[in-house]
Design a protein around this motif. Structure first.
Motif, mmCIF file in Angstrom:
data_model
loop_
_atom_site.group_PDB
_atom_site.id
_atom_site.type_symbol
_atom_site.label_atom_id
_atom_site.label_comp_id
_atom_site.label_asym_id
_atom_site.label_seq_id
_atom_site.Cartn_x
_atom_site.Cartn_y
_atom_site.Cartn_z
ATOM 1 N N GLU A 171 0.826 -1.202 0.000
ATOM 2 C CA GLU A 171 0.000 0.000 0.000
ATOM 3 C C GLU A 171 0.865 1.258 0.000
ATOM 4 O OE1 GLU A 171 -3.484 1.935 2.745
ATOM 5 O OE2 GLU A 171 -3.272 -0.234 2.683
ATOM 6 N N SER A 172 1.952 1.229 0.735
ATOM 7 C CA SER A 172 2.879 2.366 0.757
ATOM 8 C C SER A 172 3.495 2.593 -0.620
ATOM 9 C CB SER A 172 3.978 2.111 1.786
ATOM 10 O OG SER A 172 4.946 3.112 1.743
ATOM 11 N N ARG A 173 3.889 1.497 -1.264
ATOM 12 C CA ARG A 173 4.438 1.631 -2.632
ATOM 13 C C ARG A 173 3.391 2.161 -3.596
ATOM 14 N NH1 ARG A 173 7.276 -3.404 -4.869
ATOM 15 N NH2 ARG A 173 7.591 -1.945 -6.564
ATOM 16 N N ARG A 174 2.147 1.697 -3.455
ATOM 17 C CA ARG A 174 1.079 2.149 -4.329
ATOM 18 C C ARG A 174 0.819 3.650 -4.136
ATOM 19 N NH1 ARG A 174 -2.400 -1.849 -3.587
ATOM 20 N NH2 ARG A 174 -3.263 -0.942 -1.706
ATOM 21 N N ILE A 175 0.827 4.120 -2.905
ATOM 22 C CA ILE A 175 0.620 5.547 -2.650
ATOM 23 C C ILE A 175 1.780 6.362 -3.216
ATOM 24 C CG2 ILE A 175 0.558 7.260 -0.779
ATOM 25 C CD1 ILE A 175 -1.140 5.220 0.790
ATOM 26 N N ASP A 176 3.007 5.845 -3.069
ATOM 27 C CA ASP A 176 4.161 6.528 -3.661
ATOM 28 C C ASP A 176 4.025 6.610 -5.188
ATOM 29 O OD1 ASP A 176 5.229 6.859 -1.160
ATOM 30 O OD2 ASP A 176 6.682 5.207 -1.348
ATOM 31 N N GLN A 177 3.560 5.520 -5.821
ATOM 32 C CA GLN A 177 3.362 5.533 -7.276
ATOM 33 C C GLN A 177 2.287 6.533 -7.675
ATOM 34 O OE1 GLN A 177 2.527 1.427 -8.123
ATOM 35 N NE2 GLN A 177 4.679 0.914 -8.498
ATOM 36 N N TRP A 178 1.206 6.584 -6.915
ATOM 37 C CA TRP A 178 0.161 7.565 -7.210
ATOM 38 C C TRP A 178 0.724 8.987 -7.101
ATOM 39 C CZ3 TRP A 178 -4.238 5.294 -3.702
ATOM 40 C CH2 TRP A 178 -4.860 4.243 -4.386
ATOM 41 N N GLY A 179 1.524 9.234 -6.061
ATOM 42 C CA GLY A 179 2.131 10.561 -5.894
ATOM 43 C C GLY A 179 3.033 10.903 -7.058
ATOM 44 N N TYR A 180 3.833 9.936 -7.503
ATOM 45 C CA TYR A 180 4.735 10.168 -8.630
ATOM 46 C C TYR A 180 3.935 10.449 -9.910
ATOM 47 C CZ TYR A 180 7.927 9.096 -12.446
ATOM 48 O OH TYR A 180 8.641 9.152 -13.607
ATOM 49 N N GLU A 181 2.917 9.646 -10.173
ATOM 50 C CA GLU A 181 2.104 9.845 -11.378
ATOM 51 C C GLU A 181 1.341 11.162 -11.318
ATOM 52 O OE1 GLU A 181 -0.338 6.387 -11.885
ATOM 53 O OE2 GLU A 181 1.393 5.052 -11.926
ATOM 54 N N TRP A 182 0.844 11.528 -10.135
ATOM 55 C CA TRP A 182 0.119 12.788 -10.017
ATOM 56 C C TRP A 182 1.061 13.972 -10.218
ATOM 57 C CZ3 TRP A 182 -4.471 14.464 -10.603
ATOM 58 C CH2 TRP A 182 -4.806 15.766 -10.191
ATOM 59 N N ALA A 183 2.290 13.879 -9.699
ATOM 60 C CA ALA A 183 3.262 14.950 -9.892
ATOM 61 C C ALA A 183 3.616 15.112 -11.359
ATOM 62 C CB ALA A 183 4.525 14.663 -9.069
ATOM 63 N N ARG A 184 3.580 14.019 -12.098
ATOM 64 C CA ARG A 184 3.920 14.073 -13.513
ATOM 65 C C ARG A 184 2.739 14.535 -14.366
ATOM 66 N NH1 ARG A 184 5.142 8.830 -16.920
ATOM 67 N NH2 ARG A 184 2.937 8.829 -16.610
ATOM 68 N N VAL A 185 1.555 14.054 -14.060
ATOM 69 C CA VAL A 185 0.381 14.327 -14.899
ATOM 70 C C VAL A 185 -0.438 15.505 -14.373
ATOM 71 C CG1 VAL A 185 -1.763 13.319 -15.784
ATOM 72 C CG2 VAL A 185 0.286 11.928 -15.605
ATOM 73 N N GLY A 186 -0.419 15.743 -13.100
ATOM 74 C CA GLY A 186 -1.255 16.777 -12.489
ATOM 75 C C GLY A 186 -1.113 18.153 -13.123
ATOM 76 N N PRO A 187 0.111 18.658 -13.342
ATOM 77 C CA PRO A 187 0.251 19.992 -13.948
ATOM 78 C C PRO A 187 -0.331 20.068 -15.364
ATOM 79 C CG PRO A 187 2.308 19.334 -12.889
ATOM 80 C CD PRO A 187 1.392 18.158 -12.859
ATOM 81 N N LEU A 188 -0.213 18.977 -16.110
ATOM 82 C CA LEU A 188 -0.766 18.969 -17.457
ATOM 83 C C LEU A 188 -2.303 19.006 -17.424
ATOM 84 C CD1 LEU A 188 1.505 16.235 -19.075
ATOM 85 C CD2 LEU A 188 1.721 18.725 -19.302
ATOM 86 N N TRP A 189 -2.858 18.237 -16.515
ATOM 87 C CA TRP A 189 -4.300 18.161 -16.382
ATOM 88 C C TRP A 189 -4.860 19.490 -15.886
ATOM 89 C CZ3 TRP A 189 -7.530 17.022 -11.808
ATOM 90 C CH2 TRP A 189 -8.852 16.732 -12.149
ATOM 91 N N GLY A 190 -4.173 20.097 -14.917
ATOM 92 C CA GLY A 190 -4.634 21.394 -14.377
ATOM 93 C C GLY A 190 -4.569 22.481 -15.426
ATOM 94 N N GLY A 191 -3.565 22.437 -16.307
ATOM 95 C CA GLY A 191 -3.443 23.451 -17.375
ATOM 96 C C GLY A 191 -4.586 23.361 -18.362
ATOM 97 N N ARG A 192 -5.073 22.172 -18.662
ATOM 98 C CA ARG A 192 -6.191 22.010 -19.585
ATOM 99 C C ARG A 192 -7.483 22.549 -18.989
ATOM 100 N NH1 ARG A 192 -4.940 15.924 -21.641
ATOM 101 N NH2 ARG A 192 -3.118 16.482 -22.833
ATOM 102 N N MET A 193 -7.589 22.448 -17.677
ATOM 103 C CA MET A 193 -8.792 22.934 -17.023
ATOM 104 C C MET A 193 -8.882 24.458 -17.144
ATOM 105 S SD MET A 193 -10.474 20.377 -15.428
ATOM 106 C CE MET A 193 -11.324 21.167 -14.111
ATOM 107 N N ARG A 194 -7.722 25.167 -17.103
ATOM 108 C CA ARG A 194 -7.734 26.630 -17.195
ATOM 109 C C ARG A 194 -7.937 27.093 -18.624
ATOM 110 N NH1 ARG A 194 -3.704 26.328 -12.902
ATOM 111 N NH2 ARG A 194 -2.137 25.797 -14.418
ATOM 112 N N GLY A 195 -7.444 26.325 -19.588
ATOM 113 C CA GLY A 195 -7.471 26.725 -20.989
ATOM 114 C C GLY A 195 -8.758 26.473 -21.577
#
Length: 195
Positions: A171-195
């Motif tokens: 579970e700890s590894r899974r949460i770390d993976q989610w954090g890594y994926e969110w850090a990578r994809v989150g800014p891209l997803w947030g930018g589309r929401m503003r545009g």
């Protein structure tokens, strides 16, 4: 109140496009931990109970009652008015002969106020040493069940805790993976929401 759908059996092993490898590993780890917990507990409990019952059966065969004689006056008085109930016993020194003819002495429980030379029944092992009265068959079964149950619970606790540790690590590894994926994809997803 959160909405819960109908309970789906064996959901951990069903096909799902969102299921990751870590989810499958966790499902098998949980199953293995439960199977090992049950098997370890049952095997340890049955083995321990069998050993205890066998030991007590051997004691019933080998231990013998022997008549011993008091070598000193027992403490207390035989008078129940003096505060000593008739069912109570006190420790006093006794002497008996072992099966090989040798003389032994020791402490045994006797009635208060018993005089020197009073016969007392004591239990001895094959070497002539004092032992407690052996357990009856029903007492042996009860003790074996109690000790076996306790041993089974203790033994089953080991794979249970190990399974919990593995699950927590996954579970700890899974949460770390989610954090890594969110850090990578989150800014891209947030930018589309503003545009």
């Amino acid at each position: 109140m959160a909405f819960r759908g109908p309970k789906v059996w064996l959901w951990r092993w069903r096909r799902n496009p969102l299921k990751r490898r870590a989810d499958a590993v966790e499902a098998w780890a949980v199953l293995a931990a439960w199977v090992l917990t049950v098997l370890t507990g049952v095997l340890a409990g049955l083995t321990t109970a069998g050993t205890v019952e066998h030991t007590m059966a051997r004691e019933r065969v080998e231990w013998r009652p022997v008549v011993a004689l008091l070598t000193e006056r027992a403490p207390g008085t035989a008078d129940s008015r003096a505060g000593t109930a008739s069912g109570e016993h006190v420790w006093a020194k006794v002497r008996w002969n072992a099966p090989d003819g040798s003389t032994h002495t020791g402490q045994a429980r006797v009635r208060p106020g018993s005089g020197v030379g009073t016969p007392v029944t004591v239990w001895t092992d094959a070497q002539g040493r004092l032992v407690t009265r052996p357990a009856t068959e029903s007492e042996a079964r009860s003790r074996a069940a109690l000790v076996g149950g306790l041993a089974g619970v203790c033994a089953g606790f080991v794979p249970f805790v190990a399974g919990r540790a593995v699950r927590r690590r996954l579970e700890s590894r899974r949460i770390d993976q989610w954090g890594y994926e969110w850090a990578r994809v989150g800014p891209l997803w947030g930018g589309r929401m503003r545009g």
